[in-house]
Motif scaffolding. Structure first.
Motif, PDB file in Angstrom:
ATOM      1  N   PHE A  90      66.386 -16.794 -27.240  1.00  0.00           N
ATOM      2  CA  PHE A  90      66.536 -15.456 -26.647  1.00  0.00           C
ATOM      3  C   PHE A  90      65.634 -14.444 -27.340  1.00  0.00           C
ATOM      4  O   PHE A  90      65.086 -13.556 -26.702  1.00  0.00           O
ATOM      5  CB  PHE A  90      67.988 -14.991 -26.684  1.00  0.00           C
ATOM      6  CG  PHE A  90      68.818 -15.603 -25.600  1.00  0.00           C
ATOM      7  CD1 PHE A  90      68.581 -15.284 -24.270  1.00  0.00           C
ATOM      8  CD2 PHE A  90      69.818 -16.508 -25.894  1.00  0.00           C
ATOM      9  CE1 PHE A  90      69.323 -15.853 -23.253  1.00  0.00           C
ATOM     10  CE2 PHE A  90      70.575 -17.085 -24.888  1.00  0.00           C
ATOM     11  CZ  PHE A  90      70.330 -16.764 -23.564  1.00  0.00           C
ATOM     12  N   LYS A  91      65.511 -14.588 -28.642  1.00  0.00           N
ATOM     13  CA  LYS A  91      64.659 -13.659 -29.374  1.00  0.00           C
ATOM     14  C   LYS A  91      63.226 -13.772 -28.861  1.00  0.00           C
ATOM     15  O   LYS A  91      62.541 -12.775 -28.645  1.00  0.00           O
ATOM     16  CB  LYS A  91      64.738 -13.987 -30.869  1.00  0.00           C
ATOM     17  CG  LYS A  91      64.410 -12.815 -31.760  1.00  0.00           C
ATOM     18  CD  LYS A  91      64.689 -13.166 -33.220  1.00  0.00           C
ATOM     19  CE  LYS A  91      64.237 -12.047 -34.120  1.00  0.00           C
ATOM     20  NZ  LYS A  91      64.992 -10.799 -33.892  1.00  0.00           N
ATOM     21  N   LYS A  92      62.812 -15.012 -28.647  1.00  0.00           N
ATOM     22  CA  LYS A  92      61.441 -15.256 -28.235  1.00  0.00           C
ATOM     23  C   LYS A  92      61.177 -14.774 -26.806  1.00  0.00           C
ATOM     24  O   LYS A  92      60.188 -14.097 -26.540  1.00  0.00           O
ATOM     25  CB  LYS A  92      61.153 -16.758 -28.337  1.00  0.00           C
ATOM     26  CG  LYS A  92      59.716 -17.051 -28.668  1.00  0.00           C
ATOM     27  CD  LYS A  92      59.534 -18.502 -29.070  1.00  0.00           C
ATOM     28  CE  LYS A  92      58.256 -19.022 -28.438  1.00  0.00           C
ATOM     29  NZ  LYS A  92      58.366 -20.408 -27.978  1.00  0.00           N
ATOM     30  N   CYS A  94      63.071 -12.658 -24.985  1.00  0.00           N
ATOM     31  CA  CYS A  94      63.590 -11.383 -24.486  1.00  0.00           C
ATOM     32  C   CYS A  94      63.692 -10.289 -25.541  1.00  0.00           C
ATOM     33  O   CYS A  94      63.639  -9.128 -25.205  1.00  0.00           O
ATOM     34  CB  CYS A  94      64.933 -11.631 -23.828  1.00  0.00           C
ATOM     35  SG  CYS A  94      64.869 -12.979 -22.614  1.00  0.00           S
ATOM     36  N   ASN A  95      63.826 -10.656 -26.795  1.00  0.00           N
ATOM     37  CA  ASN A  95      63.823  -9.672 -27.884  1.00  0.00           C
ATOM     38  C   ASN A  95      64.865  -8.572 -27.661  1.00  0.00           C
ATOM     39  O   ASN A  95      64.531  -7.384 -27.633  1.00  0.00           O
ATOM     40  CB  ASN A  95      62.400  -9.084 -28.014  1.00  0.00           C
ATOM     41  CG  ASN A  95      62.122  -8.557 -29.402  1.00  0.00           C
ATOM     42  OD1 ASN A  95      63.008  -8.499 -30.250  1.00  0.00           O
ATOM     43  ND2 ASN A  95      60.883  -8.130 -29.645  1.00  0.00           N
ATOM     44  N   THR A  96      66.115  -8.999 -27.504  1.00  0.00           N
ATOM     45  CA  THR A  96      67.199  -8.069 -27.171  1.00  0.00           C
ATOM     46  C   THR A  96      67.273  -6.873 -28.109  1.00  0.00           C
ATOM     47  O   THR A  96      67.437  -5.740 -27.663  1.00  0.00           O
ATOM     48  CB  THR A  96      68.556  -8.804 -27.205  1.00  0.00           C
ATOM     49  OG1 THR A  96      68.450  -9.982 -26.420  1.00  0.00           O
ATOM     50  CG2 THR A  96      69.671  -7.933 -26.677  1.00  0.00           C
ATOM     51  N   SER A  97      67.171  -7.110 -29.415  1.00  0.00           N
ATOM     52  CA  SER A  97      67.431  -6.017 -30.353  1.00  0.00           C
ATOM     53  C   SER A  97      66.423  -4.878 -30.187  1.00  0.00           C
ATOM     54  O   SER A  97      66.736  -3.737 -30.489  1.00  0.00           O
ATOM     55  CB  SER A  97      67.466  -6.532 -31.792  1.00  0.00           C
ATOM     56  OG  SER A  97      66.278  -7.210 -32.068  1.00  0.00           O
ATOM     57  N   HIS A  98      65.240  -5.169 -29.651  1.00  0.00           N
ATOM     58  CA  HIS A  98      64.284  -4.083 -29.400  1.00  0.00           C
ATOM     59  C   HIS A  98      64.182  -3.687 -27.931  1.00  0.00           C
ATOM     60  O   HIS A  98      63.878  -2.553 -27.609  1.00  0.00           O
ATOM     61  CB  HIS A  98      62.879  -4.489 -29.870  1.00  0.00           C
ATOM     62  CG  HIS A  98      62.746  -4.484 -31.348  1.00  0.00           C
ATOM     63  ND1 HIS A  98      63.058  -5.586 -32.125  1.00  0.00           N
ATOM     64  CD2 HIS A  98      62.397  -3.502 -32.211  1.00  0.00           C
ATOM     65  CE1 HIS A  98      62.879  -5.282 -33.392  1.00  0.00           C
ATOM     66  NE2 HIS A  98      62.481  -4.033 -33.477  1.00  0.00           N
ATOM     67  N   MET A  99      64.406  -4.679 -27.061  1.00  0.00           N
ATOM     68  CA  MET A  99      64.023  -4.466 -25.665  1.00  0.00           C
ATOM     69  C   MET A  99      65.177  -4.332 -24.669  1.00  0.00           C
ATOM     70  O   MET A  99      64.934  -4.047 -23.495  1.00  0.00           O
ATOM     71  CB  MET A  99      63.109  -5.606 -25.210  1.00  0.00           C
ATOM     72  CG  MET A  99      61.747  -5.621 -25.890  1.00  0.00           C
ATOM     73  SD  MET A  99      60.789  -4.112 -25.600  1.00  0.00           S
ATOM     74  CE  MET A  99      60.497  -4.265 -23.833  1.00  0.00           C
TER      75      MET A  99
HETATM   76  C1  LIG Z   1      60.460  -7.597 -30.886  1.00  0.00           C
HETATM   77  O1  LIG Z   1      59.896  -6.314 -30.631  1.00  0.00           O
HETATM   78  C2  LIG Z   1      59.509  -5.618 -31.794  1.00  0.00           C
HETATM   79  C3  LIG Z   1      59.044  -4.236 -31.369  1.00  0.00           C
HETATM   80  O2  LIG Z   1      58.101  -4.307 -30.353  1.00  0.00           O
HETATM   81  C4  LIG Z   1      58.433  -6.389 -32.541  1.00  0.00           C
HETATM   82  O3  LIG Z   1      58.079  -5.713 -33.738  1.00  0.00           O
HETATM   83  C5  LIG Z   1      58.967  -7.769 -32.876  1.00  0.00           C
HETATM   84  O4  LIG Z   1      57.968  -8.535 -33.481  1.00  0.00           O
HETATM   85  C6  LIG Z   1      59.443  -8.455 -31.599  1.00  0.00           C
HETATM   86  N1  LIG Z   1      60.042  -9.739 -31.962  1.00  0.00           N
HETATM   87  C7  LIG Z   1      59.705 -10.875 -31.336  1.00  0.00           C
HETATM   88  C8  LIG Z   1      60.350 -12.109 -31.814  1.00  0.00           C
HETATM   89  O5  LIG Z   1      58.888 -10.896 -30.437  1.00  0.00           O
END
Ligand SMILES: *[C@@H]1O[C@H](CO)[C@@H](O)[C@H](O)[C@H]1NC(C)=O
Length: 354
Positions: A90-92, A94-99
């Protein structure tokens, strides 16, 4: 089998003359325990193999319900490896914590924000829109220890799960479902989605009196209200009106918007895993987000069948008296994927009594 009948006879005697809700609940609880004694480990392995290897299409609905019933009686163990693998996926994608949500730091002023569904349409992020957004994601660098995602299924009624739900660190809820039964659904709420359709059907799009809606939101304490403002063109204005209403009535609730890129990526991800639905439900969106944002996740109130584990007819939602037509009534396909994650030990799918 014999034990069952002796037990049944015994409980019938005990119940004779009583028929309070509590008594009913207690008997049901005993039935659940009884089911535990009956489950044999070989049944558990068989069911596990079926759900983990066969596509949903090849399992008849009645069999599926039987399998899921059986799973409830099988031992469950948290599996760190499976859970971490899922969290990484999920992190890869969709990046929930940021997006998960549109924020100033993932959406600059002047950006053309493309709608999730409405084809080739975009919103230009003007200054007034930009001001509505949180500076950065409220989930940046955070992980909650235990989370509950509370679905709205009739299976929650008389579940007595309220305390267990309230004891988690972060509670996700869906579509402003009323917290009308604290002992079954709890009272805490950290994040709740609001589907524009209920604003249309129940609150006159906030064009007329806004107080009934504001009062409903008040019952959710300081929960964050999440709206799909940028999924369809028609969602945008009504979502903004919700945000303005909160401000005008001085409510502390933050109104935030699902990021359309996040929802698109999440949809693609589930497609790749075999989900065929046209669109994800908000339940699926929150479950996916919770997996990434929380160390451990328990789902309550997700159950796509019209009958409960004991064969009783369920209402469609825990808070209404409508009965669905027999068979499936809500998203069996998504439920199949929840079941898979449960069997892998990555989350716990709670069904029935607590
Ligand atoms: C998630 O988004 C943040 C902010 O854009 C970025 O710094 C981070 O590397 C991203 N993480 C992944 C796993 O893509």
């Amino acid at each position: 089998m014999r034990h069952r009948w002796i037990f049944f006879y015994f409980s019938a005697l005990v119940l004779h003359g009583f028929n309070t809700n509590l008594q009913n609940r207690m008997t049901k609880h005993f039935w659940r325990r009884l089911r535990f004694w009956n489950a044999s480990l070989s049944d558990c392995t068989t069911v596990r193999n079926i759900i983990l290897t066969k596509p949903l299409k090849s399992i008849a609905p009645d069999d599926f319900r039987k399998h899921v019933n059986n799973i409830q009686a099988c031992p469950w163990q948290y599996n760190r490896t499976e859970d971490n693998a899922l969290k990484q996926e999920f992190k890869k994608c969709c990046n929930t914590s940021h997006m998960l949500l549109v924020s100033q730091d993932n959406t600059p002023l002047g950006h053309n924000l493309r709608y999730e569904v409405s084809q080739n349409k975009a919103v230009k992020v003007t200054e007034s829109i930009h001001r509505m957004l949180p500076e950065s994601s409220p989930f940046k660098g955070k992980q909650f220890k235990t989370c509950a995602v509370v679905g709205n299924g009739g299976i929650l009624r008389n579940s007595l799960c309220g305390r267990e739900i309230d004891n988690t660190d972060f509670v996700f809820r869906l579509n402003l479902a009323p917290l009308n039964s604290p002992e079954d659904v709890g009272t805490n709420c950290d994040l709740v989605t609001a589907n524009p359709s209920i604003l249309v059907s129940r609150f006159e799009r906030l064009i007329e009196r806004r107080k009934p809606f504001v009062d409903l939101v008040r019952s959710f304490g300081s929960a964050m209200i999440v709206m799909p403002a940028f999924s369809y063109v028609r969602n945008k204005d009504i979502s903004f009106r919700v945000l303005h209403a909160m401000e005008d009535f001085s409510l502390k609730n933050k109104v935030v918007f699902f990021h359309p890129d996040y929802l698109r990526n999440l949809y693609k991800h589930w497609r790749k895993k075999g989900l065929q639905a046209k669109r994800l439900s908000s339940g699926m969106m929150l479950v996916s987000a919770a997996i990434e944002l929380c160390h451990s996740v328990t789902l309550y109130g997700f159950w796509p069948f019209s009958l409960d584990l004991d064969g009783n007819l369920l209402t469609h939602h825990y808070y209404d008296d409508k009965h669905p037509s027999p068979g499936f009534h809500a998203m069996p396909e998504e439920f199949y994927f929840y079941t898979k994650m449960h069997l892998k030990g990555a989350l716990y799918l709670h069904i029935g009594k607590c």
